[in-house]
Enzyme design. Structure first.
Site, short mmCIF file in Angstrom:
data_model
loop_
_atom_site.label_atom_id
_atom_site.label_comp_id
_atom_site.label_asym_id
_atom_site.label_seq_id
_atom_site.Cartn_x
_atom_site.Cartn_y
_atom_site.Cartn_z
CB CYS A 2 -0.95 0.10 1.19
SG CYS A 2 -2.15 -1.22 1.26
NE ARG A 28 4.78 1.56 0.00
CZ ARG A 28 5.90 1.47 0.71
NH1 ARG A 28 7.04 1.84 0.18
NH2 ARG A 28 5.88 1.01 1.92
CD1 TRP A 75 -0.39 -6.32 -3.13
CD2 TRP A 75 -0.63 -6.91 -0.98
NE1 TRP A 75 -0.13 -7.66 -3.03
CE2 TRP A 75 -0.27 -8.06 -1.73
CE3 TRP A 75 -0.84 -7.05 0.39
CZ2 TRP A 75 -0.10 -9.31 -1.14
CZ3 TRP A 75 -0.68 -8.30 0.97
CH2 TRP A 75 -0.30 -9.40 0.21
CG ASN A 99 1.83 0.52 4.22
OD1 ASN A 99 1.53 -0.66 4.06
ND2 ASN A 99 3.08 0.94 4.20
N GLY A 100 -0.48 -1.18 6.24
CA GLY A 100 -0.17 -2.07 7.35
C GLY A 100 -1.39 -2.86 7.75
CD GLU A 480 15.89 -13.87 -8.57
OE1 GLU A 480 15.35 -14.31 -7.55
OE2 GLU A 480 15.58 -12.76 -9.06
CE LYS A 484 12.63 -11.65 -10.78
NZ LYS A 484 13.36 -11.31 -9.59
CD GLU A 487 9.07 -12.09 -9.14
OE1 GLU A 487 8.50 -11.81 -8.08
OE2 GLU A 487 10.29 -11.88 -9.29
CG HIS A 503 17.28 -37.51 -5.33
ND1 HIS A 503 17.53 -38.84 -5.05
CD2 HIS A 503 18.47 -36.89 -5.33
CE1 HIS A 503 18.83 -39.01 -4.87
NE2 HIS A 503 19.43 -37.84 -5.04
CE LYS A 603 11.10 -3.03 -6.44
NZ LYS A 603 11.40 -4.38 -6.89
C1 G6P Z 1 8.58 -8.82 -2.69
C2 G6P Z 1 9.15 -8.33 -4.01
C3 G6P Z 1 10.45 -9.06 -4.33
C4 G6P Z 1 11.43 -8.92 -3.16
C5 G6P Z 1 10.81 -9.38 -1.84
C6 G6P Z 1 11.69 -9.02 -0.66
O1 G6P Z 1 8.16 -10.12 -2.83
O2 G6P Z 1 8.22 -8.51 -5.05
O3 G6P Z 1 11.03 -8.50 -5.49
O4 G6P Z 1 12.56 -9.69 -3.44
O5 G6P Z 1 9.56 -8.72 -1.64
O6 G6P Z 1 11.76 -7.61 -0.57
P1 G6P Z 1 12.96 -6.80 0.04
O7 G6P Z 1 12.56 -5.37 -0.15
O8 G6P Z 1 13.06 -7.19 1.48
O9 G6P Z 1 14.19 -7.16 -0.72
#
Ligand code: G6P
Length: 608
Positions: A2, A28, A75, A99-100, A480, A484, A487, A503, A603
């Protein structure tokens, strides 16, 4: 999670600024958006389900004016992301953006309902407006009503309040979630971060935990958790925050992928003395050589950087190292021995689980190092020492340049710890640091293969499932790569340690399941290549990311090869991150998904 904003503009209309501020923090959350202003003393709102574009259409149909207002991009946590639950949440007396999470909202709601108050939304936030309103009705001043309400709330939040008939008053409060104050020529503002405020302010200060800020009559008054009046440092808003745009790129994500040589170079320049190839880290408030154990904690992509660091620390520094995702670590509550270091990695510096894990480790007597991209963030403030990634604002929700700049910092830190422990000679350290300094140029070279990777993506995009395999530091890169792809393209993908393929994942091998193998020239290369052979023997279709000589060994048996420059294995994670980012990016573009704002994600994850 948010984005919130509030602006008082002595010069006139705030709505365009509110909308611009919200656009800047749309990363956000983007489930719904809304603004509220005062029109002749009354609270007026415009809200819309969906992104800020929809809110703008709503504002075009039904314009809103006002010199004071608040805004929100959501969000969703409590309540569906429909217009009724969109913020600002308001009564006739007060409007709030939040926010929260208010964790005790159900208890408070029951209590207020028993007193005859009626609720209109399913949000946790509404208890705040109803409580404040009831106190205002009892005759409390806005500040007293807010302070007394805050005293009843449990959970984490940043809140901005707008009051009916108070055309020169905004109140902000922070507990757990970030909140900053912006200072402009004719404006005072509150917002989730400097990015939100950069369009209407030139300077910023960050509220500390428990602070309440009152913006009135061109002045800001801040009181801390104990009620004492305090000052917070005011700093200029960086140029980087002020000028966020996509430039010539189709998406922020692609722009950020292409920024990597520059931002890695800038990050390394702060940490390595090129002439002597020595580290130049800030002074540590503890003895690096005396550390007995390292615990590395993060979430999401930052967790994958943590996983890479474990390999570096164990190999170079010969120090026992644990790695965990913050949400597991904090509730696992592991015993920790004195004398250890806990390293927290976070782009935003606000991730709720990572922050809680930091507090746990601190309580458990660990030295705390934070690797963050936001120096004013909560994680940065609570650490013993901060090492900054200089990635600049990362707008694409899927992390790219933040990840590789984290790797750059962690590589230097690993070398510094190794040297301090006497596990690495000066000469060897100098060689590794020199190699690191070559990464920006080598990444430029990798980016030159962009077009070929976009062709590979045309095939990968047609798959329902994709496997990513790697060993050693390439294993976290496999994780990763899979993350990627999932997502942003919504294709199901799994990352596996290549040795684990037999396995289980080997059962998935089929001609329509691409197997992306990340195989830098390191000590386990031949083992990885044996796994490639095992996949090929079962008719698997392999995309091999390795150097040209290794790819040539397979004499046309691969579905695709992605050729990488030869390099020291130490820097392979930084280089091999690029093709997995590009592969996911182009697959998503072909699929037509919303690359920069993938569904359901956000994010800055300030809720657990
Ligand atoms: C969210 C974002 C990711 C990020 C993760 C951790 O899931 O979409 O891109 O890696 O949070 O966030 P941070 O700000 O702690 O790296």
């Amino acid at each position: 999670m948010c984005g919130i904003i509030g602006i008082r503009n002595e010069g006139g209309d705030v709505v365009p600024w509110l909308v611009e501020g919200l656009r800047r923090v749309e990363y956000r959350g983007y489930d719904s958006a809304g603004v509220a202003t005062l029109v002749e003393g009354h609270i007026e709102r415009r809200r819309a389900q969906g992104k800020i574009d929809v809110l703008e259409q709503r504002l075009a149909e039904k314009p809103l004016s006002g010199a004071i207002g608040i805004g929100h991009t959501r969000w969703a946590t409590h309540g569906l992301p429909i217009e009724r639950n969109a913020h600002p949440i308001a009564t006739a007396r007060v409007a709030v953006v939040h926010n929260g999470i208010i964790e005790n909202f159900q208890v408070l709601k029951r209590e207020l309902e028993a007193l005859g108050h009626v609720f209109e939304t399913e949000t946790d936030t509404e208890v705040v407006t109803v409580l404040v309103t009831s106190l205002l009705e009892e005759g409390a001043s806005p500040l007293t009503a807010v302070a007394r309400t805050l005293g009843r709330l449990e959970g984490s939040f940043a809140l901005v309040f707008l009051f009916a008939d108070e055309d020169d008053l905004l109140i902000g409060a922070r507990r757990g979630s970030p909140l900053a104050i912006g200072y402009g020529a004719s404006t005072l503002a509150l917002g989730s971060d400097a990015l939100a405020l950069a369009s209407c302010a030139t300077r910023v200060s960050y509220l500390a935990e428990g602070d309440i800020a009152v913006l009135a009559k061109g002045q800001v008054t801040i009181s801390d958790a104990a009620g004492a009046q305090v000052e917070r440092l005011v700093v200029p808003i960086s140029k980087a925050a002020a000028g966020v745009g996509k430039g010539r790129y189709a998406h922020f994500m692609l722009k950020e992928i292409y920024e990597q040589p520059r931002v890695i170079g800038e990050t390394l320049a702060e940490l390595i003395e090129p002439a002597t190839r020595t580290t130049c880290l800030p002074a540590f408030p503890f003895e690096l050589g005396a550390l007995t154990r390292a615990t590395i904690i993060a979430c999401g992509t930052s967790y994958h950087a943590a996983c890479v660091m474990r390999y570096w620390l164990e190999k170079l520094a010969r120090i026992p190292a644990d790695v965990d995702v913050a949400s597991e670590f904090r509730y696992r509550a592991p015993p920790m021995q004195e004398g250890g270091v806990a390293i927290f990695i976070s782009q935003s510096g606000e991730t709720a689980d990572t922050l809680a894990a930091l507090r746990y480790a601190k309580e458990a007597g660990q030295h705390i190092i934070a690797i963050v991209n936001q120096p004013g963030s909560s994680i940065a403030r609570e650490a013993d020492i901060v090492l900054s990634t200089l990635a600049g604002p990362e707008i694409g929700v899927a992390s790219t340049k933040a990840f590789t700049t984290q790797l750059a910092v962690l590589a230097v830190l690993s070398v510094a710890i190794a040297e301090a422990r006497g596990a690495l000679s000066r000469e060897h350290a100098a060689t590794l640091l020199g190699t690191l300094l070559e990464t920006p140029a080598l990444i430029e070279e990798v980016l030159g293969g962009d077009e070929h990777i976009s062709r590979v993506a045309l095939w990968v995009e047609r798959a329902r499932d994709v496997l990513y395999l790697g060993r050693g530091t390439a294993f976290p890169l496999a994780l990763e790569g899979a993350l990627k792809l999932k997502e942003i393209s919504y294709i199901h993908a799994e990352g596996y340690a290549a040795g684990e393929m037999k396995h289980g994942p080997i059962a998935l091998i089929a001609s329509d399941v691409p197997i992306v193998v990340i195989a830098p020239r390191d000590g386990v290369l031949e083992k990885t290549l044996s796994n490639v052979e095992e996949a090929l023997a079962r008719d698997g279709r392999v995309v091999l990311i390795s150097d040209a000589e290794i790819i040539a060994r397979f004499e046309g048996r691969l579905a695709y090869g992605i050729s990488m420059p030869r390099s020291d294995p130490f820097i392979a994670p930084l280089l091999y991150a690029i093709p997995v980012q590009l592969l996911a990016y182009y697959a998503a573009v072909v699929r037509g998904t919303d690359v920069d704002q993938p569904r359901n994600l956000a994010k800055s994850v300030t809720v657990e």
